[in-house]
Design an enzyme around this catalytic site. Sequence first.
Site, PDB file in Angstrom:
ATOM      1  N   ASN A 146       0.854  -1.191   0.000  1.00  0.00           N
ATOM      2  CA  ASN A 146       0.000   0.000   0.000  1.00  0.00           C
ATOM      3  C   ASN A 146       0.888   1.238   0.000  1.00  0.00           C
ATOM      4  OD1 ASN A 146       0.584  -0.915   2.671  1.00  0.00           O
ATOM      5  ND2 ASN A 146      -1.070   0.290   3.540  1.00  0.00           N
ATOM      6  N   GLU A 203       0.451   5.290   0.387  1.00  0.00           N
ATOM      7  CA  GLU A 203      -0.500   6.324   0.798  1.00  0.00           C
ATOM      8  C   GLU A 203      -0.079   7.712   0.323  1.00  0.00           C
ATOM      9  OE1 GLU A 203      -1.062   5.715   5.017  1.00  0.00           O
ATOM     10  OE2 GLU A 203      -2.140   3.831   4.649  1.00  0.00           O
ATOM     11  N   CYS A 208      -4.021   0.481  -2.516  1.00  0.00           N
ATOM     12  CA  CYS A 208      -3.882  -0.743  -1.712  1.00  0.00           C
ATOM     13  C   CYS A 208      -2.799  -1.666  -2.290  1.00  0.00           C
ATOM     14  CB  CYS A 208      -5.194  -1.511  -1.681  1.00  0.00           C
ATOM     15  SG  CYS A 208      -6.503  -0.731  -0.741  1.00  0.00           S
ATOM     16  N   GLU A 262      -2.919  -4.893  -2.896  1.00  0.00           N
ATOM     17  CA  GLU A 262      -3.410  -5.831  -3.924  1.00  0.00           C
ATOM     18  C   GLU A 262      -3.391  -5.176  -5.299  1.00  0.00           C
ATOM     19  OE1 GLU A 262      -4.730  -4.973  -1.080  1.00  0.00           O
ATOM     20  OE2 GLU A 262      -6.162  -6.454  -0.328  1.00  0.00           O
ATOM     21  N   CYS A 273     -10.068  -5.338   0.556  1.00  0.00           N
ATOM     22  CA  CYS A 273     -11.160  -4.376   0.703  1.00  0.00           C
ATOM     23  C   CYS A 273     -12.098  -4.490  -0.502  1.00  0.00           C
ATOM     24  CB  CYS A 273     -10.607  -2.960   0.833  1.00  0.00           C
ATOM     25  SG  CYS A 273     -10.076  -2.227  -0.732  1.00  0.00           S
ATOM     26  N   CYS A 324     -10.674  -3.428  -3.925  1.00  0.00           N
ATOM     27  CA  CYS A 324      -9.718  -4.415  -4.462  1.00  0.00           C
ATOM     28  C   CYS A 324     -10.422  -5.672  -4.933  1.00  0.00           C
ATOM     29  CB  CYS A 324      -8.663  -4.755  -3.416  1.00  0.00           C
ATOM     30  SG  CYS A 324      -7.484  -3.412  -3.203  1.00  0.00           S
TER      31      CYS A 324
HETATM   32  N1  THU Z   1      -5.228  -1.599   2.588  1.00  0.00           N
HETATM   33  C1  THU Z   1      -4.669  -2.423   1.667  1.00  0.00           C
HETATM   34  O1  THU Z   1      -3.569  -2.180   1.159  1.00  0.00           O
HETATM   35  N2  THU Z   1      -5.365  -3.531   1.313  1.00  0.00           N
HETATM   36  C2  THU Z   1      -6.562  -3.901   1.862  1.00  0.00           C
HETATM   37  O2  THU Z   1      -7.175  -4.858   1.418  1.00  0.00           O
HETATM   38  C3  THU Z   1      -7.089  -3.152   2.995  1.00  0.00           C
HETATM   39  C4  THU Z   1      -6.523  -1.787   3.179  1.00  0.00           C
HETATM   40  C5  THU Z   1      -4.472  -0.392   2.973  1.00  0.00           C
HETATM   41  C6  THU Z   1      -5.084   0.909   2.523  1.00  0.00           C
HETATM   42  C7  THU Z   1      -4.508   1.876   3.515  1.00  0.00           C
HETATM   43  O3  THU Z   1      -3.213   2.275   3.053  1.00  0.00           O
HETATM   44  C8  THU Z   1      -4.312   1.041   4.790  1.00  0.00           C
HETATM   45  O4  THU Z   1      -4.390  -0.309   4.371  1.00  0.00           O
HETATM   46  C9  THU Z   1      -5.360   1.314   5.853  1.00  0.00           C
HETATM   47  O5  THU Z   1      -6.637   1.227   5.340  1.00  0.00           O
END
Ligand code: THU
Length: 135
Positions: A42, A44, A53, A55, A88, A91
């Site tokens: 991930n 940000e 994310c 994935e 999520c 994704c």
């Molecule tokens: N996140 C992911 O990378 N994958 C997921 O399936 C759930 C959430 C990340 C997004 C964000 O950077 C952090 O987790 C908190 O939500």
Amino acid sequence: MEINEKYELVLKAYNNAYAKYSKFNVGALVILKNGDYFLGANVENASYGLSNCAERSALFATYSNGYRKEDIEELVLIGKSDEFLYPCGACRQVILELMMPNSRITLFRLDKTYKKVYVKDLMPFIFSERDLDAK
Ligand code: THU
């Protein structure tokens, strides 16, 4: 690929996460049928909604390098959770388009315990390219 190697690689992606706002690292690994692989983490942004994310990072890297769903063996994920870290909703939509329904996803906990699920079990009643052709 052997399970210990999957764990080491996806942990590497987890440690590469740029999660300075949520402090919540997630690592992903796409393994190809030819044995190659792509890591994803991930990433940000100060404009929170632009965050990507793990994935999607891994799948977009795979596609960006010319591979397609038929080339993908498996997606591997790791993140901190009392249960297992599932993808999520956003994704799931992407995974269902960019992977084959019968492909597997391995979900690791940080302690190396894991479970496997099928892509097709992630989401029922999906919106897909077929809807775009509806008469
Ligand atoms: N996140 C992911 O990378 N994958 C997921 O399936 C759930 C959430 C990340 C997004 C964000 O950077 C952090 O987790 C908190 O939500």
